[in-house]
Design an enzyme around this catalytic site. Structure first.
Site, PDB file in Angstrom:
ATOM      1  N   GLY A  43      38.738  38.429  30.027  1.00 46.81           N
ATOM      2  CA  GLY A  43      38.573  39.877  30.002  1.00 46.81           C
ATOM      3  C   GLY A  43      39.855  40.672  29.923  1.00 46.81           C
ATOM      4  N   GLN A  44      41.007  40.019  29.755  1.00 49.88           N
ATOM      5  CA  GLN A  44      42.284  40.738  29.702  1.00 49.88           C
ATOM      6  C   GLN A  44      42.378  41.517  28.404  1.00 49.88           C
ATOM      7  OE1 GLN A  44      45.712  38.229  30.275  1.00 49.88           O
ATOM      8  NE2 GLN A  44      47.123  39.962  30.339  1.00 49.88           N
ATOM      9  N   VAL A  68      44.993  44.168  28.046  1.00 48.16           N
ATOM     10  CA  VAL A  68      46.407  44.495  27.881  1.00 48.16           C
ATOM     11  C   VAL A  68      47.171  43.220  28.209  1.00 48.16           C
ATOM     12  CG1 VAL A  68      48.336  45.914  28.666  1.00 48.16           C
ATOM     13  CG2 VAL A  68      46.040  46.910  28.538  1.00 48.16           C
ATOM     14  N   HIS A 108      48.584  42.270  34.989  1.00 43.91           N
ATOM     15  CA  HIS A 108      48.264  43.376  35.900  1.00 43.91           C
ATOM     16  C   HIS A 108      47.113  42.947  36.802  1.00 43.91           C
ATOM     17  CE1 HIS A 108      45.847  43.987  32.262  1.00 43.91           C
ATOM     18  NE2 HIS A 108      44.979  44.676  32.991  1.00 43.91           N
ATOM     19  N   HIS A 142      44.146  44.317  39.551  1.00 41.81           N
ATOM     20  CA  HIS A 142      43.335  45.480  39.915  1.00 41.81           C
ATOM     21  C   HIS A 142      43.008  45.472  41.402  1.00 41.81           C
ATOM     22  CE1 HIS A 142      42.107  46.544  35.720  1.00 41.81           C
ATOM     23  NE2 HIS A 142      42.415  45.267  35.523  1.00 41.81           N
TER      24      HIS A 142
END
Length: 138
Positions: A86-87, A89, A93, A95
């Site tokens: 589901g990445q 970008v 990072h 969440h």
């Protein structure tokens, strides 16, 4: 890195030598934040131990800030890795997603809901009796 969304961010809510935190531009809930290493690396598995410690130091600080401002009832912490995970970008990072009672009909399984058919599971009566499991109505 050229054309990297997170490499172009210049205004931070929180930061340290190795990472920064910002509120998500497309929040799942009030107070949704993301934590990003300053060094460009595509996935979590490319981060150094120093970067990981720095990121989670900011997660702790942000949790206190979000608690004071938004008063959530719980949290999910998530990392999407690669397209199949589901990445969207391709710069690491993490969440921090505040959760609120009633934000979904049944929160059982939390992060397991990334595959909806695996969200709900049914431990045996013996397992429920042996361990202190939260009871959700199925």
């Amino acid at each position: 890195m050229e054309n990297c969304y997170f490499c172009s961010v210049t205004k931070f809510e929180l930061e340290n030598d190795f990472a920064f935190a910002v509120f998500d531009d497309f929040p799942v809930s009030k107070g949704h934040m993301i934590f990003v290493p300053k060094r460009h690396c595509a996935t979590f598995f490319e981060t150094t131990n120093e970067e990981r410690l720095a990121i989670f130091d900011l997660v702790d600080k942000a949790k206190k800030m979000v608690d004071e401002k938004f008063h959530p009832d719980g949290y999910n912490i998530g990392i999407n890795i690669n397209k199949a995970g589901g990445q969207s970008v391709m710069h690491t990072h993490i969440h921090l997603i505040p959760r609120y009672l009633g934000d979904v009909e049944n929160p059982k399984g939390g992060v397991r809901s990334v595959i909806p058919t695996k969200q709900t599971y049914h431990p045996s009566k013996e397992i429920k009796a042996k361990f202190d499991l939260v009871d959700f109505e199925d």
